[in-house]
Design a protein around this motif. Sequence first.
Motif, PDB file in Angstrom:
ATOM      1  N   LEU A 258       2.174  -3.156  -3.415  1.00 13.96           N
ATOM      2  CA  LEU A 258       0.965  -3.087  -2.748  1.00 13.96           C
ATOM      3  C   LEU A 258       0.640  -2.140  -2.309  1.00 13.96           C
ATOM      4  CD1 LEU A 258       0.859  -7.164  -1.845  1.00 13.96           C
ATOM      5  CD2 LEU A 258      -0.668  -5.785  -3.596  1.00 13.96           C
ATOM      6  N   GLU A 259       1.540  -1.370  -1.464  1.00 11.60           N
ATOM      7  CA  GLU A 259       1.315  -0.283  -0.779  1.00 11.60           C
ATOM      8  C   GLU A 259       0.792   0.936  -1.529  1.00 11.60           C
ATOM      9  OE1 GLU A 259       4.128  -0.991   3.292  1.00 11.60           O
ATOM     10  OE2 GLU A 259       4.952   0.023   1.724  1.00 11.60           O
ATOM     11  N   PRO A 262      -3.071  -1.003  -3.555  1.00  8.73           N
ATOM     12  CA  PRO A 262      -3.410  -2.414  -2.927  1.00  8.73           C
ATOM     13  C   PRO A 262      -4.124  -3.252  -3.793  1.00  8.73           C
ATOM     14  CG  PRO A 262      -3.610  -0.680  -1.229  1.00  8.73           C
ATOM     15  CD  PRO A 262      -3.257   0.024  -2.760  1.00  8.73           C
ATOM     16  N   GLY A 265      -3.200  -6.299  -6.103  1.00  7.80           N
ATOM     17  CA  GLY A 265      -3.279  -7.814  -5.818  1.00  7.80           C
ATOM     18  C   GLY A 265      -4.464  -8.289  -6.235  1.00  7.80           C
ATOM     19  N   CYS A 289      -0.868 -10.512  -1.502  1.00  6.52           N
ATOM     20  CA  CYS A 289      -1.772 -10.102  -2.608  1.00  6.52           C
ATOM     21  C   CYS A 289      -3.276 -10.384  -2.215  1.00  6.52           C
ATOM     22  CB  CYS A 289      -1.391 -11.202  -3.892  1.00  6.52           C
ATOM     23  SG  CYS A 289       0.054 -10.922  -4.575  1.00  6.52           S
ATOM     24  N   ARG A 291      -4.239  -9.661   0.899  1.00 11.56           N
ATOM     25  CA  ARG A 291      -4.508  -8.485   1.790  1.00 11.56           C
ATOM     26  C   ARG A 291      -4.492  -7.532   1.215  1.00 11.56           C
ATOM     27  NH1 ARG A 291      -3.185  -8.960   7.324  1.00 11.56           N
ATOM     28  NH2 ARG A 291      -2.387 -10.909   8.075  1.00 11.56           N
ATOM     29  N   GLY A 292      -3.910  -6.978   0.060  1.00 13.20           N
ATOM     30  CA  GLY A 292      -3.942  -6.150  -0.904  1.00 13.20           C
ATOM     31  C   GLY A 292      -5.524  -5.899  -1.604  1.00 13.20           C
ATOM     32  N   GLU A 295      -7.623  -4.948   1.150  1.00 16.66           N
ATOM     33  CA  GLU A 295      -7.026  -3.757   1.871  1.00 16.66           C
ATOM     34  C   GLU A 295      -7.220  -4.126   3.146  1.00 16.66           C
ATOM     35  OE1 GLU A 295      -7.315   0.294  -0.263  1.00 16.66           O
ATOM     36  OE2 GLU A 295      -9.319  -0.541  -0.672  1.00 16.66           O
ATOM     37  N   PHE A 297      -4.538  -5.172   5.825  1.00 19.58           N
ATOM     38  CA  PHE A 297      -2.993  -5.486   6.471  1.00 19.58           C
ATOM     39  C   PHE A 297      -3.002  -5.806   7.975  1.00 19.58           C
ATOM     40  CE2 PHE A 297      -2.454  -3.719   2.134  1.00 19.58           C
ATOM     41  CZ  PHE A 297      -1.364  -4.678   1.731  1.00 19.58           C
ATOM     42  N   ARG A 308       2.836   3.138   6.189  1.00 19.69           N
ATOM     43  CA  ARG A 308       2.779   2.650   4.958  1.00 19.69           C
ATOM     44  C   ARG A 308       2.435   3.612   3.989  1.00 19.69           C
ATOM     45  NH1 ARG A 308      -2.064   0.141   4.803  1.00 19.69           N
ATOM     46  NH2 ARG A 308      -1.226  -0.512   2.779  1.00 19.69           N
ATOM     47  N   VAL A 310       0.075   4.355   0.843  1.00 17.67           N
ATOM     48  CA  VAL A 310      -1.102   3.603   0.411  1.00 17.67           C
ATOM     49  C   VAL A 310      -1.638   4.755  -0.614  1.00 17.67           C
ATOM     50  CG1 VAL A 310      -3.680   3.094   0.845  1.00 17.67           C
ATOM     51  CG2 VAL A 310      -1.746   2.761   2.800  1.00 17.67           C
TER      52      VAL A 310
END
Length: 589
Positions: A258-259, A262, A265, A289, A291-292, A295, A297, A308, A310
């Motif tokens: 996810l990082e 994102p 998710g 998922c 949060r991703g 986007e 977090f 992170r 990204v």
Amino acid sequence: MATTTPLLRLLDSWMSRNDRQVQEVYTEIQTCIPHLRLVHPSPTSVLQTLLDHSPSLATIASEQDGSLPLHFAASLGNVAVASMIYSKFPSATSTPNKKGKIPLHYAAREGRSEVVNFLLSVDPDSAAIRSEKDKLALHFAAGEGHVEVVRALLRVNPSGASILSAKGKLPIHFASRWGHMQIAHDLLSLSPRGIREVDFEGSLPIHEAAREGQVVMAQMLMERYPHSLTTANFRGEIPLFCAVRRAQPELALVLALLEGWPLGGKVILQSVSEEDNVNDWDPVVLELCLRGAVENFNGCHLVAGRTRRVCNVHNITISRINEDAKPSSCCTTNACREAKANGEMGPTSGQRCCRPRRRIHPGLQEEPKVSHSASLPRPERPKSPFIEVATAAPGNKRPAAKTSSKSKRVRCDTSGAGDDRCDCCDGHCRCPFLPIHAALLARVDVSVLKLVMERGNLNAFLGHADCQRQLPLHLACSYATDEAKVKVVLERIMKPYPSAVVCQDNMGRLPFHVAVEWNAHPLLIEALAELNRASVLAPFNLTPSGRKRPPFWVAAANDCDLSTIHYLLRLDPGIIKKIRSKSGRRNLL
């Protein structure tokens, strides 16, 4: 492996490490060959005496799978025994059994490096011999993680790193699936393109790593080939989906993927099926998922205090495998061309078809750029804030969650499409994470939305507005595009909190206006209009600096359903005359 001769039974008993069976074989040999003297019997001495007495025993294969004594010796890993048998039957090194395996395949699979070196020294060409499933000894060694064996095979046959199995898998696929990092590095040093090659199911090596929960391997593959995160196989799975679909997903792996991307998710939450059984999903995985997907977090325990990775690829469309790809230049036989024309895959008439090529979406001009960081440690399993929802009454302002100053902030997806930035956050998401809002923004599958509502305290969130002053009902109006979604919205969002129909966002739009703008289902539009008739006549802004337009004008301009346009026209019959007088046009529609 079934045995028939005393030599095969002796080798089989050594392999099983059954001392009692070894003594029984010694007794049997002395009974069958009375004049054979076994003084101070040992495995090698008995074997040498037996072969000297009957050299033809080295050529007799097992009845069950056709394995020769040299196959047994290769699995046993005794170089002295293998050398004795080879001296009696040298061609055994290239003689396959009924499974198409030669002795080198067994030695490589078991990690017998000394026997592998011996067999390669006497028959180097055996490194290029394939099994019945088109596997080289390198495929077996790479899957089992035998580093020294892999290096020995690559020294003799470097091209083996780019050889396909019957399922189109390279050795790097096997190494990736079981997390053998050193082997993966060795293979990629000889065949760098292996990291972006797909098998006949359309899976990249990172799909194999994600499917088995190999965190470090997936991170390495992602860093070397970031575009793999957006590649889906024939089943429509991106690597993140493979990781989530595991029986016990690795949180560190899900977070790492996810990082890297994102919006992955958002992809999987929109494409879940009944077979996924989302009710059994880990709440932490579901929250990650979500949060991703938006986007956000902010306040996430898993990413607090860390830098992170990204990959801001908001406008990327998933690149899928082109199943109708043409054969590459090496496919020159008529049989291969005919097989491809008929849509067939794999070997045809003794010829090997090339792998299907991956087709990149036209919008992907460049590969996504991922910022590198050190390998992430496996995080402890925290209690998810998704479960500890706010208990404040609807309408109370939810306090902003605290975030670490070290964590890299990302954009706040306020439109659901990932194109707009959050003005109140100066382009960085400092807003608290609201699960219901995130699910609606991401336009998740109905089963996922129901699960989010069941696990969270829905009533505590119905009165909460996001940074754009949008309530869940505003977001639901752009979400409800079919009857199943409309039913969920009406029963679980609008019915418990009907006063939301008169609430405006920061652009002055009512939920009814959002529904018309996003071409929502006619049932939802009619339900909103019945609760707030004034919204049908109230003009609204499509953009912050734009001109206010009546709902009928917006519905006609956005090609809404004819039933919606007819319904609005019945509620306000004089709207066409008003629009004509203001626009100066004779024909609006």
